[in-house]
Design a protein around this motif. Structure first.
Motif, PDB file in Angstrom:
ATOM      1  N   SER A  34       0.828  -1.215   0.000  1.00  0.00           N
ATOM      2  CA  SER A  34       0.000   0.000   0.000  1.00  0.00           C
ATOM      3  C   SER A  34       0.856   1.256   0.000  1.00  0.00           C
ATOM      4  O   SER A  34       0.513   2.250  -0.644  1.00  0.00           O
ATOM      5  N   THR A  35       1.978   1.227   0.696  1.00  0.00           N
ATOM      6  CA  THR A  35       2.868   2.389   0.702  1.00  0.00           C
ATOM      7  C   THR A  35       3.483   2.598  -0.675  1.00  0.00           C
ATOM      8  O   THR A  35       3.592   3.741  -1.140  1.00  0.00           O
ATOM      9  N   ILE A  36       3.859   1.525  -1.338  1.00  0.00           N
ATOM     10  CA  ILE A  36       4.416   1.643  -2.690  1.00  0.00           C
ATOM     11  C   ILE A  36       3.356   2.150  -3.665  1.00  0.00           C
ATOM     12  O   ILE A  36       3.640   3.024  -4.492  1.00  0.00           O
ATOM     13  N   MET A  37       2.139   1.602  -3.567  1.00  0.00           N
ATOM     14  CA  MET A  37       1.067   2.025  -4.475  1.00  0.00           C
ATOM     15  C   MET A  37       0.661   3.476  -4.256  1.00  0.00           C
ATOM     16  O   MET A  37       0.195   4.138  -5.181  1.00  0.00           O
ATOM     17  N   ALA A  38       0.837   3.979  -3.042  1.00  0.00           N
ATOM     18  CA  ALA A  38       0.458   5.365  -2.723  1.00  0.00           C
ATOM     19  C   ALA A  38       1.640   6.311  -2.898  1.00  0.00           C
ATOM     20  O   ALA A  38       1.645   7.401  -2.332  1.00  0.00           O
ATOM     21  N   ALA A  39       2.631   5.903  -3.673  1.00  0.00           N
ATOM     22  CA  ALA A  39       3.804   6.737  -3.985  1.00  0.00           C
ATOM     23  C   ALA A  39       4.559   7.165  -2.732  1.00  0.00           C
ATOM     24  O   ALA A  39       4.994   8.308  -2.609  1.00  0.00           O
ATOM     25  N   GLY A  40       4.689   6.249  -1.780  1.00  0.00           N
ATOM     26  CA  GLY A  40       5.469   6.525  -0.585  1.00  0.00           C
ATOM     27  C   GLY A  40       4.720   7.200   0.543  1.00  0.00           C
ATOM     28  O   GLY A  40       5.272   7.408   1.616  1.00  0.00           O
ATOM     29  N   THR A  41       3.476   7.533   0.325  1.00  0.00           N
ATOM     30  CA  THR A  41       2.676   8.142   1.382  1.00  0.00           C
ATOM     31  C   THR A  41       2.212   7.048   2.335  1.00  0.00           C
ATOM     32  O   THR A  41       1.633   6.050   1.910  1.00  0.00           O
ATOM     33  N   TYR A  54      -6.417  11.228   1.594  1.00  0.00           N
ATOM     34  CA  TYR A  54      -5.601  10.039   1.312  1.00  0.00           C
ATOM     35  C   TYR A  54      -6.481   8.900   0.816  1.00  0.00           C
ATOM     36  O   TYR A  54      -6.171   8.255  -0.180  1.00  0.00           O
ATOM     37  N   ASN A  58      -6.202   7.407  -2.981  1.00  0.00           N
ATOM     38  CA  ASN A  58      -5.517   6.113  -3.061  1.00  0.00           C
ATOM     39  C   ASN A  58      -6.470   4.950  -2.826  1.00  0.00           C
ATOM     40  O   ASN A  58      -6.190   4.062  -2.023  1.00  0.00           O
ATOM     41  N   ALA A  61      -4.892   1.441  -3.377  1.00  0.00           N
ATOM     42  CA  ALA A  61      -3.944   1.072  -2.321  1.00  0.00           C
ATOM     43  C   ALA A  61      -4.690   0.657  -1.052  1.00  0.00           C
ATOM     44  O   ALA A  61      -4.300  -0.308  -0.388  1.00  0.00           O
TER      45      ALA A  61
END
Length: 93
Positions: A34-41, A54, A58, A61
């Motif tokens: 999920s962190t990768i899919m949300a571009a590090g967020t 958020y 996302n 994610a």
């Protein structure tokens, strides 16, 4: 005496170590993917500021996280049931 050794009763259920590893892998995969899919967020608190933004931005994610966390609950439930049954067979109340 017949010369044979008494057989040890086999414990039922899957190995607890395997269940623990599968649970941990799925749990961590849910967080990392999920962190990768949300571009590090990182996943915010649902009660914090910006949480609605958020979750709106996302959706995929959040869906993947929910799926993987639910998938992690299955081996955890089997782990708990197996450990409980083994303790019950040993006479632990």
């Amino acid at each position: 005496m017949s010369g044979t050794t008494p057989r040890r009763n086999a414990q039922g259920g899957p190995p607890l170590g395997v269940l623990g590893v599968v649970f941990t892998a799925l749990f961590l995969a849910g967080i990392i993917v999920s962190t990768i899919m949300a571009a590090g967020t990182t996943f915010p608190s649902p009660f914090g500021d910006g949480a609605v933004g958020y979750f709106t931005a996302n959706r995929s994610a959040v869906a993947v996280t929910g799926f993987l966390q639910f998938a992690a609950s299955v081996p955890l439930a089997v782990y708990a049931a197996t450990a409980s049954a083994r303790l019950h067979n040993l006479g632990v109340r």
